[in-house]
Structures are given as structure tokens and as C-alpha cells.
Design a protein around this motif. Structure first.
Motif, mmCIF file in Angstrom:
data_model
loop_
_atom_site.group_PDB
_atom_site.id
_atom_site.type_symbol
_atom_site.label_atom_id
_atom_site.label_comp_id
_atom_site.label_asym_id
_atom_site.label_seq_id
_atom_site.Cartn_x
_atom_site.Cartn_y
_atom_site.Cartn_z
ATOM 1 N N TRP A 300 -9.567 -2.451 -1.633
ATOM 2 C CA TRP A 300 -10.550 -1.363 -1.564
ATOM 3 C C TRP A 300 -9.949 0.029 -1.718
ATOM 4 O O TRP A 300 -10.684 0.993 -1.844
ATOM 5 C CB TRP A 300 -11.317 -1.436 -0.245
ATOM 6 C CG TRP A 300 -12.161 -2.665 -0.153
ATOM 7 C CD1 TRP A 300 -13.289 -2.926 -0.893
ATOM 8 C CD2 TRP A 300 -11.964 -3.786 0.692
ATOM 9 N NE1 TRP A 300 -13.782 -4.151 -0.537
ATOM 10 C CE2 TRP A 300 -12.998 -4.708 0.426
ATOM 11 C CE3 TRP A 300 -11.016 -4.104 1.666
ATOM 12 C CZ2 TRP A 300 -13.117 -5.918 1.093
ATOM 13 C CZ3 TRP A 300 -11.122 -5.316 2.327
ATOM 14 C CH2 TRP A 300 -12.168 -6.210 2.035
ATOM 15 N N PHE A 309 2.730 0.928 2.678
ATOM 16 C CA PHE A 309 1.821 1.474 3.681
ATOM 17 C C PHE A 309 1.642 0.498 4.833
ATOM 18 O O PHE A 309 1.615 0.891 5.997
ATOM 19 C CB PHE A 309 0.467 1.796 3.051
ATOM 20 C CG PHE A 309 0.526 2.924 2.065
ATOM 21 C CD1 PHE A 309 0.842 4.205 2.479
ATOM 22 C CD2 PHE A 309 0.290 2.708 0.724
ATOM 23 C CE1 PHE A 309 0.914 5.245 1.575
ATOM 24 C CE2 PHE A 309 0.355 3.744 -0.185
ATOM 25 C CZ PHE A 309 0.671 5.014 0.236
ATOM 26 N N LEU B 183 1.570 10.636 5.981
ATOM 27 C CA LEU B 183 1.915 9.996 4.699
ATOM 28 C C LEU B 183 1.411 8.560 4.677
ATOM 29 O O LEU B 183 0.879 8.084 3.672
ATOM 30 C CB LEU B 183 3.431 9.966 4.514
ATOM 31 C CG LEU B 183 4.137 11.197 3.994
ATOM 32 C CD1 LEU B 183 5.611 10.902 3.866
ATOM 33 C CD2 LEU B 183 3.585 11.598 2.658
ATOM 34 N N THR B 184 1.592 7.874 5.815
ATOM 35 C CA THR B 184 1.127 6.485 5.890
ATOM 36 C C THR B 184 -0.387 6.416 5.739
ATOM 37 O O THR B 184 -0.920 5.566 5.024
ATOM 38 C CB THR B 184 1.528 5.886 7.237
ATOM 39 O OG1 THR B 184 2.887 6.169 7.461
ATOM 40 C CG2 THR B 184 1.300 4.410 7.254
ATOM 41 N N PHE B 185 -1.082 7.315 6.418
ATOM 42 C CA PHE B 185 -2.540 7.281 6.359
ATOM 43 C C PHE B 185 -3.059 7.685 4.981
ATOM 44 O O PHE B 185 -4.210 7.411 4.663
ATOM 45 C CB PHE B 185 -3.139 8.174 7.453
ATOM 46 C CG PHE B 185 -3.415 7.414 8.715
ATOM 47 C CD1 PHE B 185 -2.379 6.882 9.452
ATOM 48 C CD2 PHE B 185 -4.712 7.204 9.157
ATOM 49 C CE1 PHE B 185 -2.615 6.156 10.603
ATOM 50 C CE2 PHE B 185 -4.960 6.474 10.301
ATOM 51 C CZ PHE B 185 -3.910 5.958 11.031
ATOM 52 N N ALA B 186 -2.204 8.349 4.176
ATOM 53 C CA ALA B 186 -2.626 8.674 2.809
ATOM 54 C C ALA B 186 -2.913 7.400 2.024
ATOM 55 O O ALA B 186 -3.653 7.424 1.047
ATOM 56 C CB ALA B 186 -1.540 9.497 2.122
ATOM 57 N N GLY B 187 -2.335 6.282 2.469
ATOM 58 C CA GLY B 187 -2.599 5.010 1.812
ATOM 59 C C GLY B 187 -4.059 4.592 1.885
ATOM 60 O O GLY B 187 -4.532 3.835 1.045
ATOM 61 N N PHE B 188 -4.770 5.075 2.901
ATOM 62 C CA PHE B 188 -6.174 4.697 3.039
ATOM 63 C C PHE B 188 -7.082 5.528 2.137
ATOM 64 O O PHE B 188 -8.288 5.286 2.101
ATOM 65 C CB PHE B 188 -6.632 4.860 4.488
ATOM 66 C CG PHE B 188 -5.998 3.890 5.429
ATOM 67 C CD1 PHE B 188 -6.217 2.538 5.275
ATOM 68 C CD2 PHE B 188 -5.184 4.322 6.460
ATOM 69 C CE1 PHE B 188 -5.643 1.627 6.138
ATOM 70 C CE2 PHE B 188 -4.598 3.416 7.321
ATOM 71 C CZ PHE B 188 -4.828 2.070 7.160
ATOM 72 N N ALA B 189 -6.518 6.526 1.459
ATOM 73 C CA ALA B 189 -7.348 7.427 0.647
ATOM 74 C C ALA B 189 -8.179 6.630 -0.353
ATOM 75 O O ALA B 189 -7.698 5.660 -0.943
ATOM 76 C CB ALA B 189 -6.453 8.417 -0.082
ATOM 77 N N GLY B 190 -9.405 7.027 -0.512
ATOM 78 C CA GLY B 190 -10.251 6.403 -1.524
ATOM 79 C C GLY B 190 -10.880 5.096 -1.107
ATOM 80 O O GLY B 190 -11.534 4.439 -1.899
ATOM 81 N N MET B 191 -10.669 4.676 0.151
ATOM 82 C CA MET B 191 -11.220 3.378 0.551
ATOM 83 C C MET B 191 -12.716 3.419 0.784
ATOM 84 O O MET B 191 -13.390 2.403 0.634
ATOM 85 C CB MET B 191 -10.506 2.853 1.789
ATOM 86 C CG MET B 191 -9.322 2.000 1.416
ATOM 87 S SD MET B 191 -8.368 1.497 2.811
ATOM 88 C CE MET B 191 -9.232 0.064 3.336
#
Lengths: 341, 192
Positions: A300, A309, B183-191
Motif C-alpha cells: 500500500w 523501513f 526517516l523511518t516513518f517516511a516509509g509510510f508516506a503515500g499509504m
């Protein structure tokens, strides 16, 4: 001098450097596989990352007034640089590797006090910094069938743009973005980036990393908990999301296991003893968390692969997991020895 | 489904502390110890949920009909502060135990930018168009904030034992860690 330590004692020769060299040895088959499929760019990235990492480590140790030979001698920075170099695309320009390695060694490791104190995996810090800082450069993966001339590889490393016919989107990226309503099997047959069960080339690289990881497991250097947690959670998510390969499906467990950096992440990165949980079941939970996050972002999110990540998030959660998953102290009830009791 | 997306978005993708940089003072200030962090998390969940629903009511049922939307900042501040103060007094009388847990943290979090932030964002985001969604957004923001606050607190407790170079001890390392988490939470971008 008389030094007293408490029992139990286990003596093992070599210490940290021996463990690190075993990890390096276990990486060799995977590195050779990556070299075979993705060309000499892999070696250039590895050499460049190792060079920068050694220099940065020496500088940091000097600044902190610690003995440089001891710090370099434990080989931990070598493993960090090798893992980072393996995750960079073969045709990334020099400044990507430079930024990533400096971030890894300085921000990921020495700011926290060096070996044994870093809460995050340094290699993954470097990779994520590069991924967010250079999103275009980080997509320059070589096409597995392209025989790129050495001069072109060198030109790409020094910053020139590589012609399109030699680079290709990875299997996970193609699978995610370019399906266009085709059935999974039909789509995979129509694109040459897919192999027998995973991404073309990448599936064998993953299999070789799996073999290397099993070697480490046999040698007793890593435990099975972390990798099983990651691969198990990723496979379980893929099974739940599997719909027999329709045009809306999210890919089979095999595709998720044997594409991208799954095996490298599960066996070599997640198992870093410093940044993951300190207890066996904590490691399992960390691995499972990384697996679920990886699957969710792959399916997603915007990023095609998300092992980095997932691993970083599990590192981030490891102290809390350790707090709640304390093993029972022998002879005491549950929860004995917790800080608040 | 809309509501679930909104909630997940507020928790992970638009995390208040790590992505929107709101509420950084308590994020850095109270994350030294796990106990304090948990108390602060409960207080935040309480105040953000309450203030997002109340500010929605004030904005849509009072300010918009009267055509005085430009007063929203001051109106939000006053209603939220008054409401939390009243609640605190009530809690003190009715449940001393709850007051001992939330006690100090309630006034602390009320004067925080995250609280005004969630009220204002609710008026800017066109998808938060019902009272339920506005409340859920506030609740999600609080859950996301609490999540990273508690993880950060556990991490910082572990860092106490680390051999950190002198210039980086304390706040600098806390901020660097927060940056790496972001930076880690940037991975969730666009979800969502």
C-alpha cells in the motif's frame, strides 16, 4: 591484575572480529550472485562504501580519543559497509554511497557511542538516508540481462547518466506500478524482469543470501528467531492477501520472499545483535513486526521495497519489546526484576 | 472504511510528532522516562480527542453560522483551555486516582501546539467533514503521538547506559533519534 567476573563463563576464541569475519564469509555467495547478475557496479559500490566507512570510523575514533586499531580491528564497520554497499544500486553515483556511508557510520553508530550502543542498524540508516535524499539515483538498478561495459559503469559512478537500456525497474516496482489489469501469471510472463518464482536474477541472489544465513545459523552466530519472525510474518501476510493471482492480487509469498532485499534483511540485517531485541522471543516479535511493516509498505505504500523501513521500525520498537518481554528470572515468578516493582 | 483510513493516516502517515512536527516539546521533554511518557500519552489522548470534537462544534455550529471564521484561533484557545481546566477540576473531585495519573500532564499538554494544531487542521482538511471524523482525527493524532512518545521513552532509557560522546548527551541525541525515527516513518508516506 585480578579481574573478577561472575559465572557462568563461556570461552570462545577471537571475539567480535571472529563473528564479523564469519558474517563476511557468509555474505560471499550472495555477493558473487549479485556480481554475476548485476555486473561490476556491485564491486565498485562495495569498495567505495568500505573505503569511506574505514576512513569515517578512524576519524570518529580519533575524535573520541579511542584507540583506532582496536576499533578498526573488530571488523564491525566492515560488515556495516558491506551490507550498505549491497543495498545500493550498482549504478548509483559516488555521492550516494558517500552520503549513505557517512550517515551510517557517524549518525547511526558513533553519535550513540560506537559499537554495542547503537539502537538502530547503521547500514539501514545509511540506506534510508540515501533513499530519501536521492530517490532518482537510488532507482538505477542494472537490468539483470544487460552486459554493461566497464567504462559505462565507471562513468555512472562518476556521475554521468547511464543510458536507459541498461537500467531497469526492479521486479517489485514493476509488479506494483505497471500491472495494468493483467492477471498475475500473464503479467509475469509478459515481462522479462520476473524469473521462475521471484524477480529475475534477484531470486538467485536471495537464495544465496538464504544459504549464507543458514551457514550463520549452523555456526551458532545468529539465532533462528528473528529471520523466522520476519519471513513467517511476511509469508503469512502474503498468504492472507493472496487471491490466486488476479489482477488485483498482492503477489505470492514466494515473490515476496525472493525479491528485493528480503533474505539479506532477514538473515544479515535484522540479526544484528546490537540493534534488535536482547531476548529470543523479543527477536521473534521484532522480526514479525518488520515483516508486517514490509508487507504493508510494499503493498500500500509508495516504496517498492521496504525491508529497511521494517527493520528500522523494529529496532525502534526493540527497547519497548524488551521492557515487556523480559524472560523469567530463574527461581522467581513472572515479572520479577522489572524496574517498577 | 473512510473512518479507518482517516484513523490510520493520523496515526502513521501524518504522525503528529514525526511528520507534522507538532507537540515536540512534550515529545522531547517527557520522553526521558517510560512512566512519565505513559501518563503524558493518556493525557494527550484525552485532551486531543476532547478538543478536536469541541473545536469542531464551536467552528461549525457557532463561528461559521455567524460568519466569524477569522476568530477561530482565539475561539479554539479559549474553549479548549476552559474545557480542560473544568475537566481537570471535575476529575480531581470525582476520581483522585485518575487525577494522580493525568494530574500534572493535563495543563502541560493543553498549552501545546498539537492541541491547537489538531483543531485548526480539522478546519483545513476538507475530508474531516463530520463530527465523528473530526473526533477520530484527534484521537488518531493522539494515538500516533503516544506511540512514538512511548517508543522514544523506552529507547532513551536504554541510551542512558550507552557510552555517548559528551557533546551529544541528552537533548542533542534525543533530537537525532527523533530525526532518524522520522526517516523511518517516511516509509509510510503515500499509504492513505
Amino acid at each position: 591484575m585480578l579481574q573478577k567476573t561472575s559465572a557462568p563463563h563461556v570461552s570462545a576464541p577471537g571475539g567480535i572480529s571472529r563473528v564479523m569475519l564469519w558474517v563476511a564469509a557468509a555474505l560471499v555467495p550472495g555477493v558473487l550472485g549479485q556480481l554475476w547478475w548485476f555486473g561490476p557496479g556491485v564491486l565498485i559500490q562495495l569498495a567505495w562504501c568500505v573505503l569511506i566507512a574505514l576512513a569515517a570510523e578512524a576519524l570518529a575514533l580519533r575524535l573520541r580519543g579511542q584507540p583506532v586499531e582496536v576499533g578498526l580491528g573488530d571488523c564491525s564497520v566492515l560488515i556495516c559497509a558491506l551490507l550498505l554497499g549491497l543495498t545500493l544500486p550498482g549504478h548509483a553515483p559516488w555521492y550516494v554511497g558517500l552520503t549513505a556511508t557517512l550517515s551510517a557510520v557517524l549518525l547511526g553508530k558513533h553519535v550513540y557511542g560506537g559499537l554495542g550502543h547503537n539502537p538502530f542498524n547503521p547500514a539501514m540508516i545509511g540506506y534510508v538516508v540515501a533513499l530519501i535524499g536521492f530517490p532518482i539515483e537510488m532507482t538505477r538498478w542494472t537490468h539483470p540481462d544487460a552486459a554493461v561495459p566497464l567504462a559505462e559503469v565507471w562513468a555512472a559512478f562518476s556521475g554521468a547518466l547511464l543510458p536507459d537500456q541498461w537500467t531497469a525497474a526492479t521486479a517489485l516496482e514493476v509488479f506494483k506500478l505497471e500491472r495494468g489489469g493483467m492477471y498475475e501469471a500473464e503479467f509475469k510472463a509478459s515481462r522479462d524482469i520476473f524469473g521462475l518464482f521471484g524477480g529475475r536474477g534477484v531470486e538467485w541472489v536471495n537464495a544465496l543470501f538464504l544459504a549464507g544465513g543458514l551457514l550463520l545459523l549452523l555456526r551458532g552466530i545468529i539465532t533462528w528467531h528473528g529471520p523466522l519472525g520476519l519471513l513467517g510474518a511476511l509469508g503469512l501476510c502474503a498468504l492472507i492477501g493472496w487471491d490466486g493471482g488476479s489482477s488485483e492480487g498482492h503477489g505470492s509469498a514466494l515473490l515476496h520472499w525472493f525479491s528485493g532485499a528480503t533474505m539479506l534483511g532477514a538473515w544479515f540485517i535484522l540479526t544484528d545483535p546490537v540493534s534488535t531485541s536482547a531476548t529470543p522471543w523479543g527477536r521473534f516479535v521484532c522480526g514479525a513486526l518488520a515483516g508486517v511493516v514490509t508487507y504493508c509498505i510494499r503493498v500500500w505504500g509508495t516504496y517498492p521495497d521496504a525491508i529497511a523501513f521494517g527493520v528500522l521500525l523494529s529496532n525502534f520498537a526493540a527497547p519497548l519489546i524488551d521492557y515487556y518481554l523480559r524472560p523469567r528470572v530463574y527461581g522467581h515468578g513472572r515479572g520479577a526484576g522489572r524496574a517498577d516493582e | 472504511m473512510d473512518e479507518l483510513t482517516l484513523l490510520l493516516g493520523a496515526i502513521l502517515v501524518y504522525n503528529f510528532a514525526l511528520v507534522q512536527f507538532l507537540g515536540l516539546c512534550p515529545f522531547m521533554g517527557v520522553s526521558g522516562q517510560l512512566e512519565g511518557a505513559i501518563g503524558m500519552s493518556l493525557a494527550t489522548a484525552f485532551v486531543l480527542t476532547l478538543s478536536s470534537s469541541v473545536s469542531y462544534a464551536v467552528y461549525h455550529w457557532a463561528l461559521v453560522p455567524l460568519q466569524v471564521e477569522f476568530l477561530r484561533t482565539i475561539a479554539f484557545i479559549i474553549t479548549i483551555a476552559a474545557l480542560v481546566q473544568l475537566t481537570e477540576m471535575t476529575v480531581r473531585r470525582l476520581s483522585p486516582l485518575l487525577h494522580r495519573i493525568l494530574g500534572l500532564f493535563l495543563p502541560l499538554i493543553t498549552s501545546n501546539c498539537a492541541v491547537l494544531g489538531v483543531a485548526l487542521l480539522n478546519t483545513y482538511r476538507p475530508e474531516n467533514d463530520t463530527l465523528l471524523k473530526a473526533t477520530l482525527y484527534g484521537f488518531g493524532a493522539a494515538v500516533g503521538f503516544s506511540l512514538v512518545l512511548i517508543l522514544m521513552a523506552a529507547l532513551r532509557e536504554r541510551l542512558l547506559a550507552a557510552n555517548v560522546p559528551h557533546p551529544f548527551r541528552g537533548a542533542p541525541l534525543g533530537l537525532i533519534s527523533a530525526g532518524l525515527m522520522a526517516l523511518t516513518f517516511a516509509g509510510f508516506a503515500g499509504m492513505v
